[in-house]
Design a protein around this motif. Structure first.
Motif, PDB file in Angstrom:
ATOM      1  N   PRO A 132      -1.162   4.706   4.001  1.00  0.00           N
ATOM      2  CA  PRO A 132      -1.310   6.022   3.365  1.00  0.00           C
ATOM      3  C   PRO A 132      -1.058   5.885   1.862  1.00  0.00           C
ATOM      4  CG  PRO A 132       0.151   6.156   5.278  1.00  0.00           C
ATOM      5  CD  PRO A 132      -0.127   4.693   5.026  1.00  0.00           C
ATOM      6  N   GLN A 133      -1.598   6.798   1.065  1.00  0.00           N
ATOM      7  CA  GLN A 133      -1.546   6.674  -0.393  1.00  0.00           C
ATOM      8  C   GLN A 133      -0.127   6.525  -0.939  1.00  0.00           C
ATOM      9  OE1 GLN A 133      -3.740  10.022  -1.891  1.00  0.00           O
ATOM     10  NE2 GLN A 133      -5.706   9.023  -1.583  1.00  0.00           N
ATOM     11  N   VAL A 134       0.802   7.353  -0.475  1.00  0.00           N
ATOM     12  CA  VAL A 134       2.167   7.286  -0.995  1.00  0.00           C
ATOM     13  C   VAL A 134       2.814   5.951  -0.637  1.00  0.00           C
ATOM     14  CG1 VAL A 134       4.467   8.332  -0.888  1.00  0.00           C
ATOM     15  CG2 VAL A 134       2.444   9.792  -1.012  1.00  0.00           C
ATOM     16  N   SER A 135       2.572   5.475   0.558  1.00  0.00           N
ATOM     17  CA  SER A 135       3.114   4.172   0.964  1.00  0.00           C
ATOM     18  C   SER A 135       2.508   3.054   0.126  1.00  0.00           C
ATOM     19  CB  SER A 135       2.841   3.916   2.448  1.00  0.00           C
ATOM     20  OG  SER A 135       3.491   4.874   3.235  1.00  0.00           O
ATOM     21  N   ALA A 136       1.221   3.139  -0.148  1.00  0.00           N
ATOM     22  CA  ALA A 136       0.558   2.127  -0.978  1.00  0.00           C
ATOM     23  C   ALA A 136       1.147   2.133  -2.389  1.00  0.00           C
ATOM     24  CB  ALA A 136      -0.945   2.382  -1.018  1.00  0.00           C
ATOM     25  N   LEU A 137       1.367   3.307  -2.953  1.00  0.00           N
ATOM     26  CA  LEU A 137       1.966   3.386  -4.296  1.00  0.00           C
ATOM     27  C   LEU A 137       3.366   2.783  -4.312  1.00  0.00           C
ATOM     28  CD1 LEU A 137       0.803   6.933  -5.406  1.00  0.00           C
ATOM     29  CD2 LEU A 137       0.061   4.742  -6.332  1.00  0.00           C
ATOM     30  N   TYR A 138       4.140   3.048  -3.265  1.00  0.00           N
ATOM     31  CA  TYR A 138       5.478   2.466  -3.180  1.00  0.00           C
ATOM     32  C   TYR A 138       5.400   0.946  -3.143  1.00  0.00           C
ATOM     33  CZ  TYR A 138      10.017   1.117  -1.431  1.00  0.00           C
ATOM     34  OH  TYR A 138      11.233   0.504  -1.278  1.00  0.00           O
ATOM     35  N   ARG A 139       4.495   0.408  -2.353  1.00  0.00           N
ATOM     36  CA  ARG A 139       4.355  -1.048  -2.239  1.00  0.00           C
ATOM     37  C   ARG A 139       3.896  -1.670  -3.557  1.00  0.00           C
ATOM     38  NH1 ARG A 139       3.559  -3.110   3.031  1.00  0.00           N
ATOM     39  NH2 ARG A 139       3.569  -5.105   1.956  1.00  0.00           N
ATOM     40  N   ILE A 140       3.003  -0.987  -4.275  1.00  0.00           N
ATOM     41  CA  ILE A 140       2.534  -1.500  -5.568  1.00  0.00           C
ATOM     42  C   ILE A 140       3.708  -1.662  -6.522  1.00  0.00           C
ATOM     43  CG2 ILE A 140       1.184  -0.894  -7.633  1.00  0.00           C
ATOM     44  CD1 ILE A 140      -0.874   0.358  -5.631  1.00  0.00           C
ATOM     45  N   VAL A 141       4.605  -0.696  -6.519  1.00  0.00           N
ATOM     46  CA  VAL A 141       5.755  -0.739  -7.417  1.00  0.00           C
ATOM     47  C   VAL A 141       6.824  -1.722  -6.931  1.00  0.00           C
ATOM     48  CG1 VAL A 141       7.658   0.640  -8.358  1.00  0.00           C
ATOM     49  CG2 VAL A 141       5.353   1.606  -8.242  1.00  0.00           C
ATOM     50  N   SER A 142       7.071  -1.766  -5.644  1.00  0.00           N
ATOM     51  CA  SER A 142       8.201  -2.552  -5.140  1.00  0.00           C
ATOM     52  C   SER A 142       7.869  -4.010  -4.824  1.00  0.00           C
ATOM     53  CB  SER A 142       8.804  -1.880  -3.911  1.00  0.00           C
ATOM     54  OG  SER A 142       7.868  -1.822  -2.867  1.00  0.00           O
TER      55      SER A 142
END
Length: 80
Positions: free
Chosen positions: A12-22
């Motif tokens: 999901p988009q929010v999970s993908a954004l979290y992974r990109i940052v972390s």
């Protein structure tokens, strides 16, 4: 482009954004060469002071081995 889908496309988009940052970097495809792996890792370095510049990347072994295929160094003619 290597895998024909963006990194984390299955999330999901929010999970993908979290992974990109972390995450330190996106997942590396299993089918790539060691030279391409080091090139991608150099491009994906998050710390700007440690990230390779364009000149350094153009001297990378993967680029040097693939210049003809990538069209690097060709002179482009300007339209008249």
């Amino acid at each position: 482009m290597i895998t024909e889908s963006p990194p984390y496309a299955h999330l999901p988009q929010v999970s993908a954004l979290y992974r990109i940052v972390s995450d330190r970097h996106p997942p590396l495809p299993e089918c790539i060469s060691p030279h391409l792996e080091t090139f991608l890792l150099a491009c994906w370095e998050k710390n700007p002071s440690l990230r390779a510049g364009a000149g350094e990347l153009l001297q990378h072994e993967w680029i040097r081995l693939n210049k003809r295929h990538l069209g690097i160094g060709r002179v482009r003619r300007q339209p008249s």
